[in-house]
Enzyme design. Sequence first.
Site, PDB file in Angstrom:
ATOM      1  N   LEU A 211      98.288  27.552 105.586  1.00 48.68           N
ATOM      2  CA  LEU A 211      97.254  28.203 104.764  1.00 48.68           C
ATOM      3  C   LEU A 211      97.141  29.650 105.213  1.00 48.68           C
ATOM      4  O   LEU A 211      96.986  29.907 106.408  1.00 48.68           O
ATOM      5  CB  LEU A 211      95.888  27.526 104.992  1.00 48.68           C
ATOM      6  CG  LEU A 211      95.748  26.064 104.584  1.00 48.68           C
ATOM      7  CD1 LEU A 211      94.455  25.482 105.152  1.00 48.68           C
ATOM      8  CD2 LEU A 211      95.765  25.920 103.064  1.00 48.68           C
ATOM      9  N   HIS A 212      97.239  30.584 104.291  1.00 48.22           N
ATOM     10  CA  HIS A 212      97.035  31.981 104.701  1.00 48.22           C
ATOM     11  C   HIS A 212      96.467  32.862 103.589  1.00 48.22           C
ATOM     12  O   HIS A 212      96.134  34.012 103.831  1.00 48.22           O
ATOM     13  CB  HIS A 212      98.347  32.605 105.190  1.00 48.22           C
ATOM     14  CG  HIS A 212      99.297  32.935 104.089  1.00 48.22           C
ATOM     15  ND1 HIS A 212     100.101  31.999 103.507  1.00 48.22           N
ATOM     16  CD2 HIS A 212      99.557  34.100 103.449  1.00 48.22           C
ATOM     17  CE1 HIS A 212     100.820  32.569 102.558  1.00 48.22           C
ATOM     18  NE2 HIS A 212     100.506  33.844 102.485  1.00 48.22           N
ATOM     19  N   ARG A 213      96.359  32.329 102.360  1.00 46.88           N
ATOM     20  CA  ARG A 213      95.891  33.193 101.272  1.00 46.88           C
ATOM     21  C   ARG A 213      94.439  33.608 101.505  1.00 46.88           C
ATOM     22  O   ARG A 213      93.611  32.780 101.914  1.00 46.88           O
ATOM     23  CB  ARG A 213      95.950  32.457  99.933  1.00 46.88           C
ATOM     24  CG  ARG A 213      97.314  32.071  99.531  1.00 46.88           C
ATOM     25  CD  ARG A 213      97.761  32.702  98.226  1.00 46.88           C
ATOM     26  NE  ARG A 213      99.184  32.594  98.189  1.00 46.88           N
ATOM     27  CZ  ARG A 213     100.041  33.593  98.405  1.00 46.88           C
ATOM     28  NH1 ARG A 213      99.588  34.812  98.594  1.00 46.88           N
ATOM     29  NH2 ARG A 213     101.328  33.392  98.412  1.00 46.88           N
ATOM     30  N   ARG A 246      96.717  35.803 110.187  1.00 46.26           N
ATOM     31  CA  ARG A 246      95.458  36.030 109.448  1.00 46.26           C
ATOM     32  C   ARG A 246      94.545  34.810 109.586  1.00 46.26           C
ATOM     33  O   ARG A 246      93.341  34.940 109.825  1.00 46.26           O
ATOM     34  CB  ARG A 246      95.802  36.254 107.964  1.00 46.26           C
ATOM     35  CG  ARG A 246      94.606  36.235 107.038  1.00 46.26           C
ATOM     36  CD  ARG A 246      95.064  36.135 105.587  1.00 46.26           C
ATOM     37  NE  ARG A 246      95.508  37.406 105.037  1.00 46.26           N
ATOM     38  CZ  ARG A 246      94.683  38.327 104.517  1.00 46.26           C
ATOM     39  NH1 ARG A 246      93.394  38.124 104.500  1.00 46.26           N
ATOM     40  NH2 ARG A 246      95.154  39.436 104.023  1.00 46.26           N
ATOM     41  N   ASP A 288      99.241  26.819 100.638  1.00 46.04           N
ATOM     42  CA  ASP A 288      98.897  27.773  99.583  1.00 46.04           C
ATOM     43  C   ASP A 288     100.004  28.821  99.440  1.00 46.04           C
ATOM     44  O   ASP A 288      99.822  29.832  98.763  1.00 46.04           O
ATOM     45  CB  ASP A 288      97.529  28.424  99.828  1.00 46.04           C
ATOM     46  CG  ASP A 288      97.438  29.140 101.170  1.00 46.04           C
ATOM     47  OD1 ASP A 288      98.474  29.319 101.838  1.00 46.04           O
ATOM     48  OD2 ASP A 288      96.312  29.530 101.550  1.00 46.04           O
TER      49      ASP A 288
END
Length: 384
Positions: A211-213, A246, A288
Site C-alpha cells: 500500500l502506498h497511494r 511513504r 493499491d
Amino acid sequence: MGFLPILRTREQMKIIHVIGARPNFMKAAPVIRALADYRVEQIVVHTGQHYDFNMSDVFFQQLGMPAPDVNLQVGSASHAQQTGHIMCKFEPVVLEKKPDLVVVYGDVNSTVAAALVCSKLMIRVAHVEAGLRSFDREMPEEINRLVTDQLSDLLFTPSEDGNRNLEREGIAPEKIFLAGNVMIDTLVRMLPEADRRLPADLPSRYALVTLHRPSNVDDLDWLGSLLSSLERVGHDLHVIFPVHPRTRQKIASLGIDPAKHGQIRYLEPLPYLDFLALQKHAAVVITDSGGIQEETTFLGVPCLTVRENTERPVTITLGTNVLVGRDTAVLSRELHRVLSSDRKRGGAVPLWDGHAAERIAKVIAGKAGAARPQGAEILSGKTL
Ligand code: UD1
C-alpha cells in the site's frame, strides 16, 4: 507540432530514456535491451525521484540495467517542487545531448516533467504505457498521464482501452501503437530467476500486501482501519507486507511499531526478484499499485485492489483483479471468496507476451531510419 514519420535520417539516432521512480525501472529495462539491437545511441537519465538503495539501485542490479549516465538527484519534495526540480535539471541535459527522441515511462512525476521540457524544446517524446485512464483526477498519476499523452509524439499502449482513450482525447491515430505490456516483458524474463529466490521460511499460504497511494496512506483514519482489518486477516492467514517509505512514515505517525507487529509481518521494500517470487506463490495479493494489478493478472494470482477505480480495466475484465474500494467489509468478503473455490479465474491479455519492447523498438528505430538494413520495414498505422 505535427508528427513527422521520419525523425532524422542519420547514421546513429540518439535516444534519452528518462526514469526516476521504482515502477519505471522494470518498464525501461526491456526497451533499452530491445533498442540495443539497432543502430541507436542510448543515454539513461535517472531523475533521482527515488533514491534509496532498495527503491532504486537494487533494481538496476537485478534487472541488469546499465548504470544511469546522468543522475539529476532531485529527491523528494511536494509535487510542484519535485516536478519543477526535474524540469530545471533535465533541460540542460537535453540542450547538451541534443537527442532525437526522449522516451518516458508510466505516470510518475519524472514522466510528465521530462515530457514538458522536451515539448518546449521541440524534442520528440515517446510515451511507453500511454493511454491508461482511471478517470479520477484526484490521483496525481492521472494528471501526469493526461498531460504526458497530450505532449507525446509516439504513444505506446499496453492494451486496447488505451487506444480508445487516446482517440477520444483527440490524439491522432497515426501516433498510437498498441504494443503490449513492457512490465510483463520483464516479468517473463526474470521469472525463472525469481523462482530460485523463494525464502526457505515462507509460509505455505499467505497474503502479500503493498500500500502506498496517497488515497490509502495519507488519510490516517482510513490507514488505521485498513491495518486493523489486515490484523484480523492475520488470524487466519499469514500476512506479509513490504512497506514503501511513504507508508512507513504514515504507520509511524499512527504510533504503530512494525517491530511489534502482531499478526502482520512488516518488511523493508523488497528487490524485484524477491517480490516477484512472493507474488507468484501468494494465496492473494492485496494492493493499491498499478503494476502489481498487471503482474498478478499475468501470474493468475488473485488480486484485491484497495481503490475505487483502476486505469488498468483489462485486469478486471480479463484478469484476476477485483476492486474492493475503501470498504473493509468488501475487502473481507472478497478475501473470503478468493480463498474459497469460488474465486475468479483470469485469462490471458492480448500482447502481454514478453515481446512488447521488441515491438516498441521496431517502431522507434523504423521511424528514425535506424533499423538494421536487413531489419524491419518502416511501420505505420495504429496496431502492430
Ligand atoms: C511514486 C509515484 C507513484 C508510484 C510510486 C512507486 C508520483 C506522483 N508517484 O509515488 O505513481 O506508484 O512512486 O513507488 O510520481 N521516499 C523515500 N525513499 C525513496 C523514495 C521516496 O524515503 O527512495 C519517501 C519520501 O520521503 C517521499 C515519499 O517516499 O516523501 C514519497 O515519494 P515520491 O516519489 O514523492 O512518491 P511515491 O509515493 O513514491
